[in-house]
Write a protein that holds these residues in place. Structure first.
Motif, short mmCIF file in Angstrom:
data_model
loop_
_atom_site.label_atom_id
_atom_site.label_comp_id
_atom_site.label_asym_id
_atom_site.label_seq_id
_atom_site.Cartn_x
_atom_site.Cartn_y
_atom_site.Cartn_z
N GLN A 1 -8.11 -10.45 56.13
CA GLN A 1 -8.03 -10.85 57.53
C GLN A 1 -7.37 -9.76 58.38
O GLN A 1 -7.68 -9.63 59.56
CB GLN A 1 -7.28 -12.17 57.67
N ALA A 2 -6.47 -8.99 57.76
CA ALA A 2 -5.81 -7.88 58.47
C ALA A 2 -6.61 -6.58 58.35
O ALA A 2 -6.15 -5.53 58.77
CB ALA A 2 -4.40 -7.68 57.91
N LYS A 3 -7.81 -6.68 57.76
CA LYS A 3 -8.69 -5.53 57.58
C LYS A 3 -8.04 -4.44 56.74
O LYS A 3 -8.19 -3.24 57.01
CB LYS A 3 -9.17 -4.99 58.93
N LYS A 4 -7.32 -4.87 55.69
CA LYS A 4 -6.69 -3.96 54.75
C LYS A 4 -7.40 -4.08 53.41
O LYS A 4 -7.73 -5.18 52.97
CB LYS A 4 -5.20 -4.30 54.54
N ARG A 5 -7.63 -2.94 52.77
CA ARG A 5 -8.24 -2.92 51.44
C ARG A 5 -7.12 -2.74 50.43
O ARG A 5 -6.46 -1.71 50.44
CB ARG A 5 -9.26 -1.80 51.33
N VAL A 6 -6.91 -3.75 49.61
CA VAL A 6 -5.82 -3.71 48.64
C VAL A 6 -6.32 -4.10 47.25
O VAL A 6 -7.37 -4.72 47.11
CB VAL A 6 -4.66 -4.65 49.03
N GLU A 7 -5.54 -3.71 46.26
CA GLU A 7 -5.65 -4.22 44.90
C GLU A 7 -4.30 -4.83 44.60
O GLU A 7 -3.27 -4.26 44.96
CB GLU A 7 -5.94 -3.12 43.90
N THR A 8 -4.29 -5.99 43.94
CA THR A 8 -3.02 -6.66 43.69
C THR A 8 -2.94 -7.23 42.29
O THR A 8 -3.96 -7.50 41.65
CB THR A 8 -2.80 -7.82 44.68
N ARG A 9 -1.72 -7.42 41.87
CA ARG A 9 -1.40 -8.22 40.68
C ARG A 9 -0.19 -9.05 41.06
O ARG A 9 0.82 -8.50 41.52
CB ARG A 9 -1.07 -7.37 39.47
N THR A 10 -0.27 -10.34 40.88
CA THR A 10 0.87 -11.21 41.15
C THR A 10 1.43 -11.69 39.82
O THR A 10 0.73 -12.33 39.04
CB THR A 10 0.47 -12.40 42.03
N ASN A 11 2.67 -11.34 39.57
CA ASN A 11 3.39 -11.76 38.37
C ASN A 11 4.27 -12.94 38.74
O ASN A 11 4.98 -12.89 39.74
CB ASN A 11 4.24 -10.59 37.84
N SER A 12 4.24 -13.97 37.92
CA SER A 12 4.97 -15.20 38.22
C SER A 12 5.87 -15.57 37.05
O SER A 12 5.45 -15.46 35.90
CB SER A 12 3.96 -16.32 38.49
N GLU A 13 7.06 -16.00 37.38
CA GLU A 13 7.97 -16.57 36.40
C GLU A 13 8.36 -17.96 36.89
O GLU A 13 8.71 -18.12 38.06
CB GLU A 13 9.26 -15.75 36.27
N VAL A 14 8.29 -18.94 36.02
CA VAL A 14 8.75 -20.27 36.35
C VAL A 14 9.84 -20.61 35.33
O VAL A 14 9.63 -20.51 34.13
CB VAL A 14 7.61 -21.30 36.32
#
Length: 146
Positions: free
Chosen positions: A69-82
Motif C-alpha cells: 500500500q505504501a508502494k514499497k518492495r520488500v522481502e520479510t521474515r517474521t520471527n515469533s516467540e510465544v
C-alpha cells in the motif's frame, strides 16, 4: 452485521496432552506439555507453538500488505516467540508474544513505520491488544538468511 470473510475449524481432545486437528486434517498433531517430548517418530506441538506460527504468518502478511500500500518492495521474515509467564497477580500463568520482523528493501525508519501500520492492521495484533504483552521490533537486513 459484520460480514464473515473466513472461518477455520479445529478440534482438540485431551487438552495439552492430547491431540489437535483441523477439519481438513492439514493439522493433525499430538500435543505435549511444554518442555516435554512426545514419541520419537510422531510430530508433536503445543498451543504456544501453534499460536506463534499463526501470529507470525498473520503479521508477516499484514506487514507485506502495508508495504504494498505504501508502494514499497520488500522481502520479510517474521520471527515469533510465544511464552508462558508466571502471572504474579493470581499466581497463575499468562501468555506473552515477541515478534521480530527482518526486512529487505527499505530504510530503518520506513521499516518502523510499516511495523506500526502492520500492528494496527493485523487481526492477531487486534485480538491481543490490551490482553497480552506484545514486544515488536524490526531490523533492516541486506538479505534474508535461510
Amino acid at each position: 452485521m459484520t460480514k464473515t470473510i473466513l472461518t477455520s475449524r479445529a478440534a482438540a481432545v485431551g487438552g495439552r496432552d492430547g491431540k489437535v486437528s483441523s477439519d481438513d486434517n492439514v493439522i493433525n498433531l499430538d500435543l505435549v506439555m511444554p518442555g516435554t517430548k512426545g514419541k520419537e517418530d510422531i510430530p508433536t506441538s503445543n498451543p504456544e507453538q501453534l499460536f506463534a506460527a499463526g501470529y507470525a504468518a498473520c503479521f508477516d502478511g499484514a506487514y507485506n500488505l502495508m508495504a504494498r500500500q505504501a508502494k514499497k518492495r520488500v522481502e520479510t521474515r517474521t520471527n515469533s516467540e510465544v511464552s508462558l509467564l508466571q502471572d504474579e497477580a493470581d499466581n497463575g500463568v499468562k501468555i506473552a508474544a515477541k515478534l521480530v520482523v527482518e526486512v529487505v528493501g527499505v530504510s530503518q525508519e520506513e521499516a518502523e513505520e510499516l511495523l506500526e501500520k502492520a500492528h494496527g492492521f493485523c487481526p492477531y495484533s487486534k485480538a491481543t491488544r490490551g490482553n497480552i504483552d506484545v514486544d515488536l521490533s524490526v531490523k533492516v537486513v541486506d538479505a534474508l538468511s535461510e
